[in-house]
Design a protein around this motif. Structure first.
Motif, mmCIF file in Angstrom:
data_model
loop_
_atom_site.group_PDB
_atom_site.id
_atom_site.type_symbol
_atom_site.label_atom_id
_atom_site.label_comp_id
_atom_site.label_asym_id
_atom_site.label_seq_id
_atom_site.Cartn_x
_atom_site.Cartn_y
_atom_site.Cartn_z
ATOM 1 N N GLU A 1 35.509 36.933 52.100
ATOM 2 C CA GLU A 1 36.285 37.517 50.997
ATOM 3 C C GLU A 1 36.613 38.954 51.359
ATOM 4 O O GLU A 1 35.734 39.703 51.812
ATOM 5 C CB GLU A 1 35.464 37.501 49.696
ATOM 6 N N ASN B 1 41.414 39.191 46.524
ATOM 7 C CA ASN B 1 41.372 39.281 45.056
ATOM 8 C C ASN B 1 42.712 39.724 44.491
ATOM 9 O O ASN B 1 43.347 40.628 45.020
ATOM 10 C CB ASN B 1 40.313 40.291 44.618
ATOM 11 N N GLU C 1 41.801 34.844 44.949
ATOM 12 C CA GLU C 1 40.760 34.777 43.918
ATOM 13 C C GLU C 1 41.289 35.410 42.653
ATOM 14 O O GLU C 1 41.879 36.486 42.679
ATOM 15 C CB GLU C 1 39.514 35.569 44.363
ATOM 16 N N ASP D 1 37.342 33.128 40.196
ATOM 17 C CA ASP D 1 36.335 34.160 40.435
ATOM 18 C C ASP D 1 35.461 34.377 39.194
ATOM 19 O O ASP D 1 35.912 34.132 38.064
ATOM 20 C CB ASP D 1 37.058 35.476 40.787
ATOM 21 N N LYS E 1 33.855 29.989 41.908
ATOM 22 C CA LYS E 1 32.853 30.963 42.346
ATOM 23 C C LYS E 1 31.905 31.248 41.187
ATOM 24 O O LYS E 1 32.300 31.870 40.191
ATOM 25 C CB LYS E 1 33.524 32.266 42.815
ATOM 26 N N GLU F 1 27.858 33.350 44.247
ATOM 27 C CA GLU F 1 27.984 34.756 44.658
ATOM 28 C C GLU F 1 26.673 35.482 44.401
ATOM 29 O O GLU F 1 25.958 35.133 43.463
ATOM 30 C CB GLU F 1 29.031 35.464 43.796
HETATM 31 CA CA CA Z 1 36.202 38.173 44.132
#
Ligand code: CA
Ligand code: C2E
Ligand code: CA
Length: 636
Positions: A417, A476, A508, A538, A559, A595
């Motif tokens: 990421e 992101n 994301e 996300d 996520k 995460e």
């Molecule tokens: Ca993220």
């Protein structure tokens, strides 16, 4: 016109009224908070000329009755002065109109030239005709006659010019104000007409007073709020300028009532009373400003209040007591002037900044650190603005860091990421928590995304070029930028131009509660899916998750936020719940990513809870993109 009666019919009432009303206006202006703009200065000059005209006219008539020796020179001089003041007033009316109509270029030059030419012409002719005896003169028998009425011709000419200007530019200001001006002009002419009907001259100056009154009311009225005894935000900026120029220090208190900010709610009677009491009881000569419907700001100069510091304690206690009565949500800030802030008139921004960083229902004393943090924020904001202006995809201030992600199925690192950082000259590295909200609020987020995407594409290109296997790297995206019409086109273009293989980029995005955002996310996914982009939901588990909506959006990977990893740790039951949730997504063919996996036990638990991918400090902190080589493996 019965010229012989020029002096006999004169009564001082007109001029006395002009003088006294002008004085009243001066007093009002000195004791209220009028914004001192350029046209306000012109206005003050108008008032001055008006008073002078009235005064000279009055003195001239008084003097006339006292002359016994037949020497009328002083009368002639005063007569000309009188006309000069009135013509100056006309000239100022025109300058004033030029300013409020915001005229510029040719039309402004034209107006100014023609009115100055008229001024010179009429005044010179007036002096000349008086000098050679065909204008205003006093006969041997002591009666006066106007002769060639140059002044009246000039008066008419100026009035016509002003009328033409008003008609030409009527669209340039607030419509009602222009109606006000027309009305006042009509009344002035009516007065002038009536006085000439009755062989009068006493009210000539008064006809100049009426437009001045109108201007004061229409354009320089005082934004005073009777209920609170407060003045407006413009008056506040004005006051700061004034205090700074005079090197005066002061203390200030800002009260913000979030409940009253929107919807035009009136402050309760009792509360108004408390606020009035606060501002008058504790300080000498303090000024209360109503900045917005929910924000009140009080300023008290140190000179009148040397004990400001001690009073702060008293105020805090008093405020707490009042709070118990009302129980309203509030933010109260107390601070003292700082030269740099005064100079740039930045108190409102400073207060806003501190409001954003302190808890509700707290009394906060503004410290040096607050001011420094404010300067830091302003600096970051300026840099962001500059990044936005330059639109340089290679901007060295925007750094792409990466966090490698562990792929459980294949037992290797093949995704990552990208996380953004800023590297700024004066303050070094800045983290997203600090600058992303600023960028979002000020409309600079999209350019940052473009830069990060570009840098990510370059990293993918170089890794693939060096023979590494890259499944994909995710970037992101903020939901705010999706409303930008160019969003998908920009993303596609950057990916296409980088010439990386298809499918190497993922996006994301966090879920949002609003319908508008939901639709924007949906249409973004629909548009970008075709060019091989994958989508990650996300921060699942923070905020309010609407399952129905999530299912409607074709995400590839969910996520699970670190908060769920933490929650699942507390007991078996919690692990069961999170595990079932993840299992459900897995059954529906979503991949599950956890995460914030920080250690061995986190890892084991996540694996038990249907994980496909793991990300966290256990594997790596975010690192500069070019160090991904240490994690990724060569393609077979
Ligand atoms: Ca993220
Ligand atoms: P996020 O997307 O949830 O990113 C994960 C954050 O968790 C990162 O913080 C990362 O450094 C941190 N993290 C990673 N592993 C662990 C761990 O094991 N434990 C803990 N406690 N934290 C871990 P970071 O880099 O400070 O980013 C914060 C947030 O800023 C991101 O949260 C994301 O919402 C936003 N952000 C970062 N880069 C970008 C970007 O390029 N564009 C946009 N729009 N937002 C970004
Ligand atoms: Ca996240």
């Amino acid at each position: 016109m019965g010229e012989q009666l020029y002096f006999d019919n004169y009564m001082p009432v007109g001029d006395i009224i002009v003088l006294s009303v002008s004085l009243v206006m001066m007093i009002l202006l000195a004791t209220s908070h009028v914004t001192r703009t350029r046209n306000f200065l012109i206005f003050l000059n108008m008032l001055f000329y008006l008073m002078m005209a009235g005064l000279v006219n009055l003195l001239m008539h008084v003097r006339f009755t006292r002359i016994t020796d037949g020497n009328y020179t002083s009368i002639y001089v005063m007569g000309i002065l009188y006309h000069a003041f009135l013509f100056s007033l006309f000239l100022l009316y025109i300058v004033y109109l030029v300013v409020i109509f915001r005229l510029d270029g040719r039309i402004k030059t034209f107006c100014m030239r023609i009115s100055v030419a008229m001024y010179v012409l009429f005044l010179a002719t007036d002096i000349f005709t008086t000098a050679i005896g065909v204008g205003f003169h006093i006969n041997k028998n002591g009666t006066a006659s106007t002769g060639l009425a140059i002044f009246m011709i000039g008066y008419l000419a100026f009035v016509l010019l002003i009328a033409a200007l008003l008609i030409q530019c009527r669209k340039r200001i607030y419509r009602k104000a222009i109606l006000g001006i027309y009305g006042i002009m009509a009344i002035s002419y009516a007065v002038l007409y009536m006085q000439s009907k009755h062989d009068q001259t006493s009210f000539t100056v008064a006809t100049f007073l009426l437009p001045v009154l109108g201007i004061m009311y229409l354009f320089h009225s005082n934004p005073y709020n009777i209920e609170l005894g407060s003045v407006s935000a413009t008056a506040f900026t004005d006051t700061i300028d004034y205090l700074f120029r005079r090197k005066r220090s002061f203390g200030y208190i800002s009260l913000y009532l979030p409940g009253y900010e929107f919807g035009d709610k009136k402050l309760p009677e009792k509360l108004q009373e408390s606020i009035r009491k606060f501002s008058s009881e504790f300080f000498k000569r303090s000024i209360l400003f109503r900045i917005s419907s929910g924000q009140m700001l009080l300023i008290a100069e140190h000179r009148g209040n040397p004990d400001f510091e001690q009073k702060m304690q008293v105020i805090k206690d008093a405020f707490r007591k009042e709070y118990e009565v009302y129980g309203l949500d509030f933010r109260l800030l107390i601070g003292e002037s700082v030269d740099e802030i005064s100079e740039n008139n930045e108190y409102l921004a400073l207060i806003q900044h501190i409001h954003n960083n302190t808890e509700l229902n707290n009394i906060h004393i503004i410290t040096k650190e607050d001011v420094e943090s404010f300067h830091r924020t302003m600096y970051i904001l300026r840099e962001l603005e500059d990044i936005y202006k330059k639109q340089d995809l290679e901007d060295p201030r925007v750094l792409a860091y990466c966090q490698p992600i562990w792929n459980i199925t294949d037992g290797k690192y093949d995704t990552a990421e990208t996380l953004m950082r800023l590297q700024l000259d004066k303050i070094g590295m800045v983290f997203p928590d600090e600058f992303i909200p600023l960028a979002e609020k000020n409309g600079y987020i999209h350019v940052l995304t473009k830069i990060i995407l570009y840098k990510t594409c370059m990293a993918v290109k170089s890794l693939v070029g060096d023979g590494y296997y890259v499944r994909r790297i995710s970037v992101n995206v903020s939901v705010l930028e999706l409303h930008d019409d160019n969003f998908t086109a920009d993303i596609e273009q950057i990916i296409r131009q980088s010439e990386i293989p298809e499918g190497k980029i993922a996006i994301e995005i966090t879920e949002s509660q609003s319908d508008r955002d939901f639709l924007a996310i949906k249409s973004m996914i629909d548009e970008l899916k075709d060019c091989g982009i994958k989508f990650y939901l996300d921060d699942f588990g923070t905020g309010y998750s609407n399952m129905e909506r999530i299912m409607k959006l074709p995400f590839d990977i969910i996520k699970f936020d670190r908060s769920l990893v933490l929650a699942s740790q507390s007991d078996e039951r919690s692990e069961e719940i999170v595990g079932r949730l993840a299992g459900m997504f897995a059954d529906l063919d979503y991949s599950v990513l956890y995460e914030g996996v920080e250690d061995e036990t986190d890892e084991q638990r996540c694996i038990r809870m249907s994980a496909n991918f793991l990300q966290g400090y256990k594997y790596s902190k975010p690192i500069p993109v070019d160090r991904l080589e240490d994690f990724f493996s060569k393609a077979e």
